[in-house]
Design an enzyme around this catalytic site. Structure first.
Site, short mmCIF file in Angstrom:
data_model
loop_
_atom_site.label_atom_id
_atom_site.label_comp_id
_atom_site.label_asym_id
_atom_site.label_seq_id
_atom_site.Cartn_x
_atom_site.Cartn_y
_atom_site.Cartn_z
N TYR A 112 -21.62 1.58 -60.68
CA TYR A 112 -22.27 0.41 -60.48
C TYR A 112 -23.16 0.14 -61.27
O TYR A 112 -24.93 0.65 -62.11
CB TYR A 112 -22.59 -0.21 -59.24
N TRP A 114 -25.28 -2.17 -65.09
CA TRP A 114 -25.00 -3.55 -66.28
C TRP A 114 -24.93 -2.81 -67.00
O TRP A 114 -24.58 -3.32 -68.47
CB TRP A 114 -26.87 -4.22 -66.02
N1 LIG Z 1 -34.37 -5.54 -53.72
C1 LIG Z 1 -33.22 -5.36 -54.41
N2 LIG Z 1 -32.18 -5.01 -55.30
C2 LIG Z 1 -31.33 -5.58 -56.27
C3 LIG Z 1 -31.56 -6.81 -57.04
C4 LIG Z 1 -32.35 -7.51 -55.73
O1 LIG Z 1 -31.92 -8.99 -55.53
N3 LIG Z 1 -33.44 -6.89 -54.90
N4 LIG Z 1 -30.33 -6.74 -57.19
C5 LIG Z 1 -28.99 -6.32 -57.29
C6 LIG Z 1 -28.68 -6.74 -58.55
S1 LIG Z 1 -28.20 -8.87 -58.48
C7 LIG Z 1 -28.21 -6.13 -59.91
S2 LIG Z 1 -26.93 -6.52 -60.73
C8 LIG Z 1 -28.73 -4.90 -59.85
C9 LIG Z 1 -28.59 -4.38 -61.18
O2 LIG Z 1 -28.89 -2.83 -61.16
P1 LIG Z 1 -28.45 -2.04 -62.94
O3 LIG Z 1 -27.29 -3.31 -62.85
O4 LIG Z 1 -27.99 -0.81 -61.89
O5 LIG Z 1 -29.59 -2.60 -63.48
P2 LIG Z 1 -29.71 -1.24 -64.56
O6 LIG Z 1 -31.66 -1.83 -64.34
O7 LIG Z 1 -29.62 -2.74 -65.63
O8 LIG Z 1 -29.42 -0.86 -65.10
C10 LIG Z 1 -28.52 -0.66 -65.48
C11 LIG Z 1 -28.85 1.31 -66.67
O9 LIG Z 1 -27.75 1.53 -67.88
C12 LIG Z 1 -28.90 2.15 -68.92
N5 LIG Z 1 -27.56 1.91 -69.71
C13 LIG Z 1 -27.83 0.87 -71.43
N6 LIG Z 1 -26.93 1.08 -72.07
C14 LIG Z 1 -26.59 2.09 -71.42
C15 LIG Z 1 -25.12 2.64 -72.74
O10 LIG Z 1 -24.99 2.12 -73.47
N7 LIG Z 1 -24.68 3.72 -71.65
C16 LIG Z 1 -25.46 4.09 -71.19
N8 LIG Z 1 -24.55 5.96 -69.94
N9 LIG Z 1 -26.15 3.46 -69.99
C17 LIG Z 1 -27.06 2.71 -70.39
C18 LIG Z 1 -29.70 1.66 -69.08
O11 LIG Z 1 -31.03 2.02 -69.66
C19 LIG Z 1 -30.31 1.43 -67.79
O12 LIG Z 1 -30.69 2.28 -66.97
O13 LIG Z 1 -29.77 -4.13 -58.40
C20 LIG Z 1 -29.28 -4.34 -57.33
N10 LIG Z 1 -30.78 -4.60 -56.21
N1 LIG Z 2 -35.23 -11.79 -66.16
C1 LIG Z 2 -33.98 -11.53 -65.30
N2 LIG Z 2 -33.01 -12.69 -65.35
C2 LIG Z 2 -32.01 -12.29 -63.96
C3 LIG Z 2 -32.03 -11.01 -63.46
C4 LIG Z 2 -33.58 -9.87 -64.18
O1 LIG Z 2 -32.71 -8.73 -63.60
N3 LIG Z 2 -34.35 -10.29 -65.12
N4 LIG Z 2 -31.26 -10.24 -62.88
C5 LIG Z 2 -29.55 -10.73 -63.48
C6 LIG Z 2 -29.03 -10.96 -61.87
S1 LIG Z 2 -28.06 -9.14 -62.77
C7 LIG Z 2 -28.38 -11.28 -60.80
S2 LIG Z 2 -27.36 -11.07 -60.24
C8 LIG Z 2 -29.09 -12.62 -61.27
C9 LIG Z 2 -29.38 -12.83 -59.96
O2 LIG Z 2 -29.75 -14.57 -59.61
P1 LIG Z 2 -30.64 -15.19 -58.01
O3 LIG Z 2 -29.99 -14.06 -56.96
O4 LIG Z 2 -30.54 -16.63 -57.95
O5 LIG Z 2 -32.15 -14.82 -58.41
P2 LIG Z 2 -33.82 -13.87 -57.50
O6 LIG Z 2 -33.95 -13.90 -58.92
O7 LIG Z 2 -33.29 -12.59 -56.45
O8 LIG Z 2 -33.74 -15.27 -55.98
C10 LIG Z 2 -33.60 -16.25 -56.27
C11 LIG Z 2 -34.75 -16.98 -56.49
O9 LIG Z 2 -34.13 -17.43 -54.63
C12 LIG Z 2 -35.43 -17.41 -53.45
N5 LIG Z 2 -35.14 -17.06 -51.76
C13 LIG Z 2 -34.93 -15.51 -51.54
N6 LIG Z 2 -34.50 -15.62 -50.55
C14 LIG Z 2 -34.59 -17.28 -50.29
C15 LIG Z 2 -33.43 -17.10 -48.92
O10 LIG Z 2 -34.51 -16.87 -48.08
N7 LIG Z 2 -33.54 -18.89 -49.15
C16 LIG Z 2 -34.36 -19.91 -50.30
N8 LIG Z 2 -34.16 -21.05 -50.12
N9 LIG Z 2 -34.74 -18.92 -50.82
C17 LIG Z 2 -34.54 -17.66 -51.21
C18 LIG Z 2 -36.88 -16.31 -53.76
O11 LIG Z 2 -38.08 -16.80 -53.90
C19 LIG Z 2 -35.76 -16.33 -55.67
O12 LIG Z 2 -36.88 -16.45 -56.33
O13 LIG Z 2 -30.43 -12.72 -61.87
C20 LIG Z 2 -29.90 -13.04 -63.45
N10 LIG Z 2 -31.10 -13.07 -64.19
MO LIG Z 3 -26.91 -8.98 -60.63
#
Ligand SMILES: Nc1nc2c(c(=O)[nH]1)N[C@H]1C(S)=C(S)[C@@H](COP(=O)(O)OP(=O)(O)OC[C@H]3O[C@@H](n4cnc5c(=O)[nH]c(N)nc54)[C@H](O)[C@@H]3O)O[C@H]1N2
Ligand SMILES: Nc1nc2c(c(=O)[nH]1)N[C@H]1C(S)=C(S)[C@@H](COP(=O)(O)OP(=O)(O)OC[C@H]3O[C@@H](n4cnc5c(=O)[nH]c(N)nc54)[C@H](O)[C@@H]3O)O[C@H]1N2
Ligand SMILES: [Mo]
Length: 779
Positions: A112, A114
Site C-alpha cells: 500500500y 503512493w
Molecule cells: N496518523 C495518521 N496516519 C495516516 C494518515 C492520517 O491521516 N493520520 N493518513 C493515511 C493516508 S490517507 C495515506 S494515503 C497514507 C500515506 O502513506 P504512504 O503512501 O505509504 O506514504 P508516502 O510517504 O507517500 O510513501 C511513499 C513511498 O514511496 C517511495 N517512492 C516514491 N517513488 C517511488 C518509486 O518510483 N518506486 C518506489 N519503489 N518507491 C517510490 C517514497 O520515497 C515513499 O517512501 O498514510 C496514512 N497514515
Molecule cells: N499537503 C498535503 N496534502 C495532502 C496529503 C499530504 O500528505 N499533504 N495527503 C493526501 C491524501 S493521501 C489524502 S487521503 C487526503 C486526506 O484528506 P483529509 O482526510 O480531508 O485530510 P486530514 O488533513 O486528515 O483532515 C482534514 C481535517 O479534518 C479535521 N478533523 C479530524 N477529525 C475530525 C472530526 O472528527 N470531525 C471534524 N469535523 N473534523 C475532523 C482535522 O482538523 C483536519 O485538519 O489529503 C491529501 N492531501
Molecule cells: Mo490518502
C-alpha cells in the site's frame, strides 16, 4: 556545461526543473498553475542528497542467517552493500524458495502507498504485474485514505461516486450554492495534492467564487484553520468524532419541524421509517435531539436548531472531508451525512446535496476528462487471499487467525515474505511499535526505495530506485487536461534503477522475462500506453497529438469532454432509468444487507456509536485528556520529502510541530517552541509545541510525515514527532476494517532535560564486507 529545463508533473504540482551536467539545479512552478504548491522546492537538495539509497543493500543479520531463521532484529542494524547482480541472484533464489516451500500466498505484496506520479513507472503496478507472472501474491484491498467510505458508500449510494470522482463540479457550486457546510473543513493545505499529478490548483479559487456569489461557508471542525484560504467562514467548533451526533440532531430538527423533504424520501430513498424511528427515539428511547448532541459534541443546542433551519431554507451542499471516516466507526458519519442530505432533498440539484473530500485533494469538483487513462496491465492474480490494507500487522501477528469483513468471514494467510515497492508502512500504519513487532515475523522483507526511509531501514533487502526526475514517463491524471511528457532530467543517482528494470532483471532469473516485459523496454511501454490513451480519447471524440509531437513539445492541453456535472443528477431526473446499484435501486438509509451481517458495531442504518477512544470516554480521558488529531502535513506529501527544505523549515526544535491550545499549554507550563513529550499506553514521541487559539481546548494536532525515529531499542521514545506511535491499530468496524487514526487520546507534557538528537536524516551504517554476499542464496 550541458544544461536543460523541462516540464514535469508530480503529485504536488507541475514544475519547470533545470539540470546542469546531470544535476538538479532549479525547480520553479509551471507558469500555468494559478496557485502553485511550494512542496516541489524540496526536491532540490534531496534528490541527489545523502539519504538516497546508493546501491543494493542487505541487512547483515539476514545475510548471516539461515534462510528461514534470520538473525537479529529488523531496524537499526547495519547493511552490507552488494553488486546488483548479486542482489538480484539472492532475491530470485529467495522468491523461489518461499514459493516452493510455502506457495505464493506466503508472499504479501499489498504494498500500500503512493510512490511517485507517472503512468508507467507506478511501483505497485509493476510489482503486481511481476508477481502475477510467477503465480501471484496475497493482496490488499481498500486504502488508508477512505477505506470505510469505500465500503459504506456502495451499500448506500451504489458506488463510490462523490468520493473519488464524479463529484458535483465547482461550476454548479459557484453558481448555485447558498450554504456550504463543511464537516472537517476545506483546508488549502490538502488541495495541494492530486494523486497522479497536479497541474492547475483550482480549489481555492472555486471556493472564493462561491463566496463572492453569496454562498455562506461553515467550517465544522475542532480546528479553525480548516477553513479554506482567503474565504470568510463561520467556525463551528466541535469535539472530535462527534459529527455523527450533530448530523443526527440536525435530522431530528428537520423531522420535528417538518422541514424534511418527504417527497424526495419517498421517491429516491428506502428505509427512512427505520432511521426516523431511531432519530426521534422510538426504537431505543433516546431522541437524537439537539440537547443530546450538544452534550456529546459541545455544539450549542440553539446552534444546531438554527443550522438545520438554515439548511432547509437555502440551497445547501454538505462537504464531508475524508478525515471523518478515519476514526472509530468511521462508516457512521458518512451514512449519517447522506441521511441528512436526503432529508434536505437537494441531492442531484446543482449547488445542493453532498460530496466527500472537496479539498481533501485538488481533484474533487473538477470535471472528469471523459475517458479512462490506460495503466500498466497487471495480469491476473491466482492467489485468492487478501486483507483490508490496514490489517497488515494483524495478519503478520496472527497467521491463520480469522476476521470479519463486509459480510465475509476470512482468515489471515501465513505470510513468510513481504515485498514493498512504493509506500511507506512506517509512515502510514497505526501503532508503529506494534508494527515493529509484527515486522519481525516474516522470514524476508524486500523494499524498493529511493531513500533510506524507516521502511527501508526495517527491510532485509533494499533495492535503490530512481525518482521521476531520473526516468522518462507520462503524466496523465484524472482531472487534469494537461498531459506532460515527464522526460528524464538528471542521471540516475548512485546505482538506482527503475522498478521496471529491477523486475525485468528478476523475471529473467525466474524464466518469465518475456511474460513480464512482452519484449518492450520502458520507452516502448510508454509509447504503447500513449497509443492506448489516443484510442480511448478518440472513442469519445477527444484529440490527442501524435506521440512524436507530444514528446517534442513536452506537454499538450486536451479539450475536456465533460465540463459540468451534478452528483446523482441523472438519478434525480429519472430514478427508474438511472437506478442506483443498491439492492433497492435507491439511496439506502436502511440497508437490509448490512443489517443482515448482524454487526453490533455497524447496524442497518446510521447510528451514533461512541468511539472507543475519545474525550467522551471518561475513564481513558482521565489518564489521557487530549484528543490527538494527525492530519496531512502542509509542507510535504505524507513522508515524502520530509528531509527537504520546505518540510524542515516547518519543524520546531527539529521535531514535527504539535499545535496545542494556549490554555492547555499554560496548564502544563508549556511555552511556544518547547519540546514536548506526547504519550499514551501505546507509545510516546517528542514534538515541538506551537501555541494557538485556533484549536478547541482538549485537542492537539500533530501532522503525519516525520520520519519514524525510535531511540533504540524499540518500543521506545520516538524522537521526531511521528503521531503513529500513538494511534490505535484497530478497524473502524467489522464492516470496513479501516484505519481509525483520528480516534486517539494522549497526554502532553513539557520535556525537560537533554532531548535526544533526531537521527532520521542520517543514513544507516553501511558495511562493505567482501565475501559476505557469498554466504547466502547463491548455491
Ligand atoms: N496518523 C495518521 N496516519 C495516516 C494518515 C492520517 O491521516 N493520520 N493518513 C493515511 C493516508 S490517507 C495515506 S494515503 C497514507 C500515506 O502513506 P504512504 O503512501 O505509504 O506514504 P508516502 O510517504 O507517500 O510513501 C511513499 C513511498 O514511496 C517511495 N517512492 C516514491 N517513488 C517511488 C518509486 O518510483 N518506486 C518506489 N519503489 N518507491 C517510490 C517514497 O520515497 C515513499 O517512501 O498514510 C496514512 N497514515
Ligand atoms: N499537503 C498535503 N496534502 C495532502 C496529503 C499530504 O500528505 N499533504 N495527503 C493526501 C491524501 S493521501 C489524502 S487521503 C487526503 C486526506 O484528506 P483529509 O482526510 O480531508 O485530510 P486530514 O488533513 O486528515 O483532515 C482534514 C481535517 O479534518 C479535521 N478533523 C479530524 N477529525 C475530525 C472530526 O472528527 N470531525 C471534524 N469535523 N473534523 C475532523 C482535522 O482538523 C483536519 O485538519 O489529503 C491529501 N492531501
Ligand atoms: Mo490518502
Amino acid at each position: 556545461m550541458e544544461s536543460r529545463t523541462l516540464l514535469t508533473t508530480l503529485h504536488w504540482g507541475t514544475y519547470e526543473v533545470s539540470a546542469e551536467n546531470g544535476r538538479l539545479v532549479g525547480v520553479e512552478p509551471w507558469s500555468g498553475d494559478p496557485d502553485p504548491s511550494p512542496i516541489g522546492k524540496s526536491m532540490l537538495g534531496t534528490t541527489q542528497g545523502n539519504m538516497r539509497v546508493a546501491r543494493p543493500a542487505i541487512r547483515r543479520g539476514w545475510l548471516e542467517g539461515d534462510r528461514s531463521s534470520p538473525i537479529g532484529r529488523r531496524g537499526g542494524e547495519p547493511f552490507v552493500e552488494v553488486p546488483w547482480e548479486t542482489a538480484l541472484d539472492i532475491l530470485a533464489a529467495e522468491l523461489g524458495r518461499v514459493r516452493t516451500a510455502h506457495g505464493n500466498a506466503a508472499i504479501y505484496a499489498g504494498s500500500y502507498g503512493w510512490a511517485s506520479a507517472g503512468r508507467f513507472h507506478h511501483a505497485q503496478s509493476q510489482l503486481h504485474r511481476f508477481l502475477n507472472t510467477i503465480g501471484g501474491y496475497t493482496s490488499s484491498v481498500l486504502s488508508y485514505s477512505y477505506g470505510a467510505a469505500e465500503i459504506i458508500l456502495p451499500h448506500v449510494l451504489g458506488s463510490t461516486d462523490g468520493l473519488t470522482g464524479n463529484h458535483s463540479t465547482w461550476d454548479g457550486i459557484e453558481q448555485h450554492s447558498q450554504l456550504i457546510v463543511a464537516f472537517g473543513g476545506l483546508p488549502w493545505r490538502n488541495a495541494q495534492i492530486q494523486g497522479g499529478g497536479s497541474a492547475r490548483h483550482e480549489a481555492s479559487a472555486a471556493l472564493r467564487n462561491a463566496a463572492a456569489n453569496g454562498a455562506r461557508l461553515i467550517n465544522i471542525s475542532p480546528v479553525r484553520d480548516d477553513a479554506p484560504r482567503g474565504v470568510e467562514a463561520e467556525w463551528l467548533p466541535l469535539r472530535p468524532n462527534s459529527d455523527t451526533a450533530v448530523m443526527l440532531a440536525l435530522c431530528h430538527v428537520l423531522i420535528r419541524e417538518d422541514l424534511h423533504d418527504g417527497a424526495f424520501l419517498a421517491r429516491y430513498c428506502t428505509g427512512f421509517e427505520s432511521v426516523r424511528a431511531y432519530i426521534v427515539g422510538e426504537s431505543d428511547g433516546q431522541p437524537k435531539d439537539p440537547a443530546w448532541a450538544a452534550s456529546l459534541s459541545g455544539v450549542a443546542k440553539d446552534k444546531i436548531i438554527a443550522l438545520a433551519r438554515e439548511m432547509a431554507a437555502r440551497r445547501t451542499i454538505l462537504m464531508v472531508s475524508w478525515s471523518l471516516q478515519r476514526a472509530d466507526h468511521g462508516e457512521q458519519p458518512y451514512w449519517a451525512a447522506i441521511t441528512l442530505a436526503a432529508l434536505l432533498g437537494q441531492i442531484g440539484l446543482a449547488g445542493g446535496g453532498i460530496g466527500f473530500g472537496y479539498s481533501s485533494t485538488n481533484g474533487a469538483g473538477r470535471p472528469e476528462l471523459g475517458f479512462r487513462w490506460p495503466s500498466v496491465p497487471q495480469g491476473r492474480n491466482p492467489v485468492p487471499d487478501f486483507i483490508p490494507a490496514a490489517r497488515v500487522a494483524d495478519m503478520l501477528l496472527d497467521p491463520g487467525g480469522s476476521f470479519e469483513f463486509n459480510g465475509a468471514s476470512l482468515s489471515y494467510p501465513d505470510v513468510r515474505l513481504v515485498y514493498w515497492a512504493g509506500g511507506n508502512p512506517f509512515h502510514h500504519h497505526q501503532d508503529l511499535n506494534r508494527l515493529v513487532e509484527a515486522w519481525q515475523r516474516p522470514e524476508t522483507i524486500i523494499v524498493h526505495e529511493p531513500f533510506w526511509t524507516a521502511t527501508a531501514r526495517h527491510a532485509d533487502i533494499v533495492l535503490p530506485v530512481t525518482t521521476p526526475l531520473e526516468r522518462n514517463d507520462l503524466a496523465f491524471s484524472n482531472r487534469e487536461n494537461l498531459i506532460v511528457a515527464m522526460k528524464q532530467a538528471i542521471d540516475p543517482v548512485g546505482e538506482a534503477r527503475d522498478d521496471y528494470g529491477i523486475f525485468a532483471g528478476l523475471a529473467k532469473r525466474l524464466g518469465v522475462h518475456e511474460a513480464f516485459t512482452e519484449g518492450r523496454d520502458a520507452d516502448e511501454w510508454i509509447r504503447l500506453l500513449y497509443a492506448q490513451a489516443c484510442e480511448n480519447a478518440d472513442a469519445v471524440g477527444i484529440d490527442m497529438p501524435p506521440f512524436e509531437r507530444f514528446w517534442r513539445d513536452g506537454h499538450a492541453e486536451l479539450t475536456r469532454k465533460v465540463t459540468s456535472q451534478t452528483l446523482l443528477g441523472p438519478f434525480r431526473s429519472d430514478p427508474e432509468r438511472h437506478r442506483l446499484a443498491t439492492p433497492s435501486g435507491r439511496i439506502e438509509l436502511y440497508s437490509s444487507t448490512i443489517d443482515g451481517f448482524g454487526y453490533d458495531d455497524c447496524p442497518g442504518h446510521a447510528v451514533w456509536k461512541e468511539p472507543r477512544e475519545w474525550l467522551g470516554n471518561s475513564e481513558l480521558a482521565g489518564r489521557f485528556p487530549l484528543h490527538l488529531l494527525s492530519p496531512q502535513p502542509a509542507d510535504k506529501l505524507h513522508s515524502q520529502l520530509d528531509h527537504g527544505s520546505v518540510s524542515r523549515a516547518g519543524k520546531v526544535a527539529g521535531r514535527a510541530p504539535l499545535w496545542i491550545n494556549q490554555a492547555d499549554a499554560a496548564a502544563r507550563g508549556i511555552r511556544d517552541g518547547d519540546i514536548v513529550f506526547v504519550s499514551n499506553d501505546r507509545g510516546s514521541c517528542l514534538a515541538g509545541a506551537v501555541l494557538t487559539d485556533g484549536l478547541i481546548q482538549g485537542v492537539v494536532q500533530l501532522p503525519t510525515g516525520a520520519w519514524f525515529d525510535p531511540s533504540e531499542p524499540a518500543p521506545s521514545l520516538e524522537k521526531h514527532g511521528n503521531p503513529n506511535v500513538l494511534t490505535p491499530d484497530r478497524g473502524t468496524s467489522r464492516l470496513a476494517q479501516s484505519p481509525t487514526c483520528n480516534s486517539t487520546l494522549v497526554q502532553v507534557s513539557r520535556f525537560d532535560g537533554a532531548a535526544p538528537p533526531v537521527t532520521a536524516f542520517e543514513p544507516p551504517v553501511i558495511l562493505n564486507l567482501p565475501g559476505m554476499a557469498g554466504r547466502r542464496g547463491l548455491s
